[in-house]
Enzyme design. Structure first.
Site, PDB file in Angstrom:
ATOM      1  N   LYS A  79      13.271  16.614 -23.919  1.00 45.77           N
ATOM      2  CA  LYS A  79      12.121  15.834 -24.380  1.00 45.77           C
ATOM      3  C   LYS A  79      11.175  16.750 -25.162  1.00 45.77           C
ATOM      4  O   LYS A  79      10.922  17.888 -24.757  1.00 45.77           O
ATOM      5  CB  LYS A  79      11.401  15.239 -23.166  1.00 45.77           C
ATOM      6  CG  LYS A  79      10.257  14.286 -23.516  1.00 45.77           C
ATOM      7  CD  LYS A  79       9.667  13.682 -22.245  1.00 45.77           C
ATOM      8  CE  LYS A  79       8.544  12.703 -22.531  1.00 45.77           C
ATOM      9  NZ  LYS A  79       7.960  12.130 -21.304  1.00 45.77           N
ATOM     10  N   SER A 154       7.721   7.203 -21.225  1.00 46.83           N
ATOM     11  CA  SER A 154       7.707   7.838 -22.519  1.00 46.83           C
ATOM     12  C   SER A 154       8.947   8.668 -22.855  1.00 46.83           C
ATOM     13  O   SER A 154       9.150   9.022 -24.005  1.00 46.83           O
ATOM     14  CB  SER A 154       6.471   8.732 -22.612  1.00 46.83           C
ATOM     15  OG  SER A 154       6.536   9.760 -21.635  1.00 46.83           O
ATOM     16  N   SER A 178       7.563   7.961 -16.473  1.00 49.95           N
ATOM     17  CA  SER A 178       8.232   8.213 -17.765  1.00 49.95           C
ATOM     18  C   SER A 178       9.651   8.733 -17.713  1.00 49.95           C
ATOM     19  O   SER A 178      10.325   8.765 -18.735  1.00 49.95           O
ATOM     20  CB  SER A 178       7.393   9.171 -18.606  1.00 49.95           C
ATOM     21  OG  SER A 178       6.368   8.439 -19.239  1.00 49.95           O
TER      22      SER A 178
HETATM   23  N1  GLN Z   1       3.445   4.736 -18.960  1.00 49.20           N
HETATM   24  C1  GLN Z   1       2.519   5.579 -18.259  1.00 49.20           C
HETATM   25  C2  GLN Z   1       1.405   5.992 -19.188  1.00 49.20           C
HETATM   26  O1  GLN Z   1       1.385   5.517 -20.256  1.00 49.20           O
HETATM   27  C3  GLN Z   1       3.253   6.784 -17.718  1.00 49.20           C
HETATM   28  C4  GLN Z   1       3.602   7.755 -18.760  1.00 49.20           C
HETATM   29  C5  GLN Z   1       4.278   8.974 -18.228  1.00 49.20           C
HETATM   30  O2  GLN Z   1       4.835   8.958 -17.130  1.00 49.20           O
HETATM   31  N2  GLN Z   1       4.223  10.035 -18.993  1.00 49.20           N
HETATM   32  O3  GLN Z   1       0.564   6.765 -18.860  1.00 49.20           O
END
Ligand code: GLN
Length: 487
Positions: A79, A154, A178
């Site tokens: 990532k 994400s 994410s």
């Molecule tokens: N979807 C959540 C957010 O937007 C979690 C994102 C993540 O785990 N990086 O904060």
């Protein structure tokens, strides 16, 4: 034989050790797969062909001397918020579009120590803020099970890469879901380790009390193998724990006798799709069949506050972490400015996307004088209650099982204009980061032809038990073997 890129880590390792395949062949197969599929899924931001083939040749030399470790010679995608020396690390943002880190994250050092082959960096929501990978500053990633739908986020790029065999495995990060949510949406395995289990040195920070790095893999054995490599204390990360790292593969046995699993009612939320619920119930019945004692009436009453707590704490921490992007030290810099203030404002105006700005505003608001006690401090108190409820539940149960997400993957664009709807897609994963406990998402079937994930939550530093449950379930089903219809 199938294409080499379809192998798991443990299968590829065996063939590499027996010298039946080479790392160069394996790496070429994944690069070829990327070339074939990338125009449809857009999972990658950077592909490092030449570097990858050089690393593969070195890995082959190592294997020839009989020194192949579990990840030696195996291609991985990372990532794009994990720093890689000499390889651009964008965090999905214009702010870091041309940033080339001068150092490796600890997890990358550990992969390199095993002579893993890094083939590139994956797409993500900007600064890991999002649940669909649509907030990438570059392009959205598409779900290989239905190209009109999101892959989750994400870490959407990493999940798609594994689901489409672009890489044998991938690394992601998880602040509120994410890793697990995209793993569920793409029908792969994704683990968020206990807070402090894996070093975050070299991970671009989003919300420091919640962020963890973890693996996305094709099966549970692979997940354990990656954890064996990346877990452990790191003097460069003061939040990393000093607990010894077990061999995560030793507990992988195909039955669940003696294990008590609780099903917290609160996770079968309002707005959950009926088919997702049914799929999950079938999966839980399967856990019972293979020996687990299931209690359908477990309860974590404060779950309903988790979303609110998360969207105060995570943006607060993000607003502090992202203050460093001022156009002076590194990253994007707006050049045409009349003063220092003007330069900082323009840099941040042009460098950050809408969602990142929204989070910074939410965070600075919650932390400002007068609101700090009402929002930030209150949220911290509720966080303690949430954590305590998990502690209590774990006195009774060895693990908890919930859906990973309340719905199947949604359509691209469907939630883009409505941030709250987007935030709700992480309602089942956020509480786990708030409590700091580990959780894994495993493929649990399909609803309307789209993947459904099952989340297994464990006691702090007891990744072994959730891997065991995940493994036993995987042995009893074949969801993990299904591949998206992408040629
Ligand atoms: N979807 C959540 C957010 O937007 C979690 C994102 C993540 O785990 N990086 O904060």
């Amino acid at each position: 034989m199938n294409e080499l890129c379809e192998l798991t880590i443990h299968e590829a390792h065996q063939l590499l050790q027996q010298r039946e395949i080479s790392s160069v062949e394996l790496t070429e197969s994944t690069l070829q797969r990327i070339a074939e599929t990338e125009d449809r899924v857009h999972a990658c931001l950077t592909i490092t062909n030449d570097l990858a083939l050089e690393q593969a040749a070195l890995a082959d030399a190592c294997a020839n001397e009989g020194q192949a470790e579990a990840l030696t010679g195996i291609p991985v995608l990372v990532k794009d918020l994990i720093c890689t020396t000499g390889i651009r690390t964008t965090c999905g943002s214009r702010m870091l579009e041309t940033f080339v880190p001068p150092y490796d994250a600890t997890v990358i050092e550990k992969l390199k120590a095993q002579k893993a082959v890094i083939i590139g960096k994956t797409n993500m929501d900007e600064f890991a803020m999002g649940s669909s990978t649509e907030h990438s500053a570059f392009f959205p990633t598409h779900n290989p099970w239905d190209l009109d739908r999101v892959p989750g986020g994400s870490s959407g790029g990493s999940a798609v890469a594994v689901a489409t065999d672009q890489a044998i495995y991938a690394l992601g990060s998880d602040t509120g879901g994410s890793i697990r949510q995209p793993a569920g949406f793409c029908s792969v395995v994704g683990l968020k380790p206990t807070y402090g289990r894996v070093s975050r040195f070299g991970l671009v920070a989003f919300a420091s009390s919640l962020d963890q790095i973890g693996p996305l893999t094709k099966d549970v054995t692979d997940c354990a193998l990656v954890m064996n490599c990346i877990a452990g204390h790191d003097a460069r990360d003061s939040t990393s724990a000093r607990y010894p790292v077990p061999d995560y593969t030793t507990q992988l046995v195909p039955d669940l006798k003696g294990l008590r699993i609780g099903i917290p009612q609160e996770y079968f939320v309002e707005g959950m799709q009926g088919e997702v619920r049914e799929t999950l119930e079938t999966a839980i019945n399967k856990l019972q069949e293979i020996g687990a004692a299931i209690d359908w009436k477990a309860s974590l009453p404060s779950t309903r506050y988790a979303l609110a707590v998360y969207y105060i704490l995570a943006p607060s921490e993000a607003s502090a972490n992202l203050a460093r992007y001022d156009g002076v030290k590194y990253g994007f810099s707006a050049v045409k400015a009349s003063s220092v203030i003007d330069a900082t404002e323009k840099t941040r105006q042009l460098g950050f996307g809408t969602e990142v700005k929204r989070r910074i505003m939410l965070g600075t608001y919650a932390l400002s004088a007068g609101y700090y006690d009402a929002y930030y401090v209150k949220a911290q108190k509720v966080r303690t209650l949430i954590r305590q409820e998990f502690d209590q539940a774990f006195q009774e149960f060895d693990a908890l099982v919930t859906p990973t997400s309340p719905t199947v993957p949604f359509r691209l664009g469907e939630k883009l204009e409505d941030p709250l709807q987007m935030y709700l897609s992480d309602v089942c994963t956020l509480p786990i980061n708030i409590a700091g406990v580990p959780a894994i998402s495993v493929p649990a079937g399909f609803a309307d032809g789209l993947p459904v994930g099952m989340q297994i939550i464990g006691k702090p530093f007891d990744e072994e038990t959730i891997l065991r449950i995940a493994f036993a379930y995987e042995q009893a089903t074949d969801w993990h073997k299904k591949r998206p219809p992408l040629q």
